[in-house]
Design a protein around this motif. Structure first.
Motif, PDB file in Angstrom:
ATOM      1  N   SER A 126     -22.306  23.617 -18.504  1.00 47.53           N
ATOM      2  CA  SER A 126     -22.428  22.749 -17.335  1.00 47.53           C
ATOM      3  C   SER A 126     -22.054  21.314 -17.680  1.00 47.53           C
ATOM      4  O   SER A 126     -22.024  20.931 -18.854  1.00 47.53           O
ATOM      5  CB  SER A 126     -23.871  22.774 -16.815  1.00 47.53           C
ATOM      6  OG  SER A 126     -24.233  24.074 -16.445  1.00 47.53           O
ATOM      7  N   ALA A 130     -18.358  25.352 -16.412  1.00 41.93           N
ATOM      8  CA  ALA A 130     -18.981  25.800 -15.169  1.00 41.93           C
ATOM      9  C   ALA A 130     -18.389  25.111 -13.947  1.00 41.93           C
ATOM     10  O   ALA A 130     -18.418  25.664 -12.845  1.00 41.93           O
ATOM     11  CB  ALA A 130     -20.488  25.555 -15.226  1.00 41.93           C
ATOM     12  N   ASP A 131     -17.847  23.909 -14.120  1.00 42.79           N
ATOM     13  CA  ASP A 131     -17.296  23.159 -12.995  1.00 42.79           C
ATOM     14  C   ASP A 131     -15.822  23.412 -12.749  1.00 42.79           C
ATOM     15  O   ASP A 131     -15.237  22.852 -11.824  1.00 42.79           O
ATOM     16  CB  ASP A 131     -17.512  21.660 -13.218  1.00 42.79           C
ATOM     17  CG  ASP A 131     -18.987  21.296 -13.220  1.00 42.79           C
ATOM     18  OD1 ASP A 131     -19.765  21.951 -12.502  1.00 42.79           O
ATOM     19  OD2 ASP A 131     -19.365  20.364 -13.948  1.00 42.79           O
TER      20      ASP A 131
END
Length: 79
Positions: A62, A39-40
């Motif tokens: 995440s 997600a990053d």
């Protein structure tokens, strides 16, 4: 700040490894065709788009280890 130099130790890679093990045991909670995406990642949006274009569900991982499974069906339901 230390950076993870071994991508196989990333939370996303660990989630995918876990998914493979569960699939072998016949206990996978994930869709059969899923792309595991960090997600990053600065390219997460592009990776998600590509996964959907290729017919894959997305498992968005995440930094805190939470996972969100996104499918075309879940996107349609939220629209």
């Amino acid at each position: 700040m230390a950076h993870n130099v071994n991508p196989s130790e990333s939370l996303t890679a660990k989630a995918m490894d876990r998914a493979i093990d569960l699939a072998i045991e016949g206990k996978s909670p994930y869709p059969e065709h899923a792309a595991f995406i960090d997600a990053d990642s600065p390219r997460a949006g592009q990776e998600i788009t590509r996964a959907f274009d290729e017919g894959y569900a997305v498992v968005l991982v995440s930094a805190d280890g939470r996972e969100r499974v996104i499918t075309a069906k879940t996107l349609t339901a939220s629209a």
